[in-house]
Scaffold this active site. Structure first.
Site, PDB file in Angstrom:
ATOM      1  N   GLU A  69     -10.561   5.014   1.258  1.00 37.00           N
ATOM      2  CA  GLU A  69      -9.236   4.528   0.866  1.00 37.00           C
ATOM      3  C   GLU A  69      -8.833   5.132  -0.470  1.00 37.00           C
ATOM      4  OE1 GLU A  69      -7.061   3.293   3.268  1.00 37.00           O
ATOM      5  OE2 GLU A  69      -6.073   2.915   1.374  1.00 37.00           O
TER       6      GLU A  69
ATOM      7  N   HIS B  88      -3.133  10.992   5.238  1.00 36.89           N
ATOM      8  CA  HIS B  88      -4.504  11.498   5.057  1.00 36.89           C
ATOM      9  C   HIS B  88      -4.922  12.405   6.197  1.00 36.89           C
ATOM     10  CE1 HIS B  88      -4.812   7.583   7.051  1.00 36.89           C
ATOM     11  NE2 HIS B  88      -4.452   7.007   5.923  1.00 36.89           N
TER      12      HIS B  88
ATOM     13  N   GLU C 128      -5.852   6.811  11.493  1.00 35.60           N
ATOM     14  CA  GLU C 128      -6.097   5.451  11.010  1.00 35.60           C
ATOM     15  C   GLU C 128      -5.835   4.448  12.132  1.00 35.60           C
ATOM     16  OE1 GLU C 128      -4.349   4.416   7.205  1.00 35.60           O
ATOM     17  OE2 GLU C 128      -3.731   2.444   7.963  1.00 35.60           O
TER      18      GLU C 128
ATOM     19  N   HIS D 106       2.766   6.982   6.090  1.00 38.97           N
ATOM     20  CA  HIS D 106       2.920   5.559   6.378  1.00 38.97           C
ATOM     21  C   HIS D 106       2.878   4.720   5.118  1.00 38.97           C
ATOM     22  CE1 HIS D 106      -1.377   6.588   6.782  1.00 38.97           C
ATOM     23  NE2 HIS D 106      -1.661   5.377   6.336  1.00 38.97           N
TER      24      HIS D 106
ATOM     25  N   ARG E 291       0.891  -1.168   0.000  1.00 43.31           N
ATOM     26  CA  ARG E 291       0.000   0.000   0.000  1.00 43.31           C
ATOM     27  C   ARG E 291       0.915   1.200   0.000  1.00 43.31           C
ATOM     28  NH1 ARG E 291      -2.346   4.114  -0.415  1.00 43.31           N
ATOM     29  NH2 ARG E 291      -4.347   4.721   0.487  1.00 43.31           N
TER      30      ARG E 291
ATOM     31  N   HIS F  67       1.756   7.066   1.802  1.00 40.07           N
ATOM     32  CA  HIS F  67       0.662   8.035   1.741  1.00 40.07           C
ATOM     33  C   HIS F  67       0.379   8.604   3.125  1.00 40.07           C
ATOM     34  CE1 HIS F  67      -1.502   4.517   3.236  1.00 40.07           C
ATOM     35  NE2 HIS F  67      -2.473   5.327   3.611  1.00 40.07           N
TER      36      HIS F  67
HETATM   37 MN    MN Z   1      -3.596   5.002   5.409  1.00 36.84          MN
END
Ligand code: MN
Ligand code: MN
Length: 370
Positions: free
Chosen positions: A145, A79, A83, A122, A74, A77
């Protein structure tokens, strides 16, 4: 029944097809499920989500169920929201950088939680042999997401001379960067954790973003099951999400209670459940939950959760709060003058004295049920 019927779906909701006689009126639906969510599939993994756009009453929390194949990444990124996640399968390597510029690299496995405060950069990567499956809860029902700040997007949309200036290298260093984001992609499996920690210059000290649920203190435990709590009291970094892990034995029940401080977002890990939610009106509605399902109970709405199956029921209660709080109906009634309660309910004080005298969390099984 007359008219068209979807018997397959009906069979999953016995408590709605044949509701308890005490149910009354209706209320916004408090059941949803990752099992009905479309999957966004890419080479390296997939994700499916239940955001407020899918589940109207879930305004505090949105949920994501993600799988990363061994080596699947993943993308780096960050946000706008915090999380929280619970690992349910396999192993995952996570990297973070905290607000003071301190890195972490950790491996997590089934039963571990992680928590990244809003804005924490992360990455996540599945490890052999099974990759990693987990459920994320963001502390805002609008978070998706597909709505995250991605490293590839930023670099692709920054002039190369700015990149050159920023990183003090020639502009053509960036001539092969991806022009479309990666989001989830297949990568090479990382080496040892120790080697990655050394390479990232991890120093001991910062609040760990990882917590093993097996270490969670038990708030209540008896023959009917247990309630374990993880919040900022024992997981200091988790300032906006509190977690309760609920285990209910067959025949057991999470007692009648409510939470004064936050809505409860539920994720069902195993077993079968039946929950009734009570609100003013009165409104009382009962529905059914299985592994992979999601529930929401608004702050202060009364509820109980019965184990409706033959196996152990396990689910997590997730709250947008720095701490866990509950009011137990049994505890309240046992901390009142019995005559006052007797006049409300027309139950003799001698019978009230037989009610549990404190919070149980889970109703203890009767001796005959052992
Ligand atoms: Mn995330
Ligand atoms: Mn609850």
């Amino acid at each position: 029944m007359e008219g068209p019927q979807n018997r397959v779906i009906e069979s999953q909701f016995p408590s709605q097809m044949d509701a308890p006689a005490t149910d009354i009126s209706t209320q916004p639906f408090f059941w949803s499920s990752f099992n009905i969510s479309p999957r966004r599939q890419q080479h390296g993994g997939w994700a499916r989500e239940v955001t407020q756009a899918d589940f109207q009453i879930s305004d505090d929390i949105s949920g994501v169920n993600m799988y990363l194949a061994p080596g699947g990444i993943r993308e780096l990124h960050w946000h706008q929201t915090a999380e929280w996640a619970i690992m349910t399968r396999g192993r995952c390597r996570i990297t973070t950088l905290d607000g003071k510029g301190r890195p972490s690299v950790e491996d997590v496995e089934a039963g571990d939680l992680w928590f990244f405060p809003a804005g924490t950069p992360h990455s996540l990567q599945g490890l052999s042999p099974d990759g990693a499956e987990f459920v994320i809860a963001f502390d805002n029902g609008d978070q998706s997401e597909s709505n995250t700040l991605l490293i590839t997007d930023w670099l692709a949309h920054t002039p190369p001379d700015i990149l050159a200036k920023n990183f003090a290298v020639p502009a053509d260093t960036f001539k092969d960067i991806p022009l479309h984001n990666l989001w989830i992609f297949q990568g090479d499996e990382p080496g040892s954790l120790e080697a990655d920690q050394k390479a990232a210059k991890v120093m001991p000290g910062p609040d760990s973003p990882v917590f093993g649920l097996s270490r969670a203190p038990t708030l209540r435990s008896n023959s009917g099951g247990s309630v374990q709590i993880v919040d900022s009291n024992n997981f200091p970094i988790a300032k906006t999400i509190a977690t309760a892990l609920i285990t209910v034995q067959p025949g057991g029940m999470r007692e009648m209670h409510w939470h004064p401080n936050a809505d409860e977002w539920q994720y069902y890990l195993s077993g079968e459940a039946r929950m009734t939610v009570f609100n003013t009106g009165p409104h009382a509605n009962t529905t059914d939950f299985r592994a992979g399902d999601v529930g929401v109970v608004r702050k202060n709405f009364g509820h109980y959760v019965e184990n409706a199956g033959k196996d152990v029921l396990q689910f997590v209660e997730v709250f947008r709060s720095d701490h866990y709080e509950e009011v137990s109906l049994a505890n309240w009634l046992s901390r009142l003058p019995p005559d006052l309660v007797a006049q409300h309910l027309n139950i003799a004080p001698e019978m009230l004295a037989q009610f549990p005298q404190e919070s149980q969390g889970i109703v203890a099984l009767k001796q005959s049920q052992h």
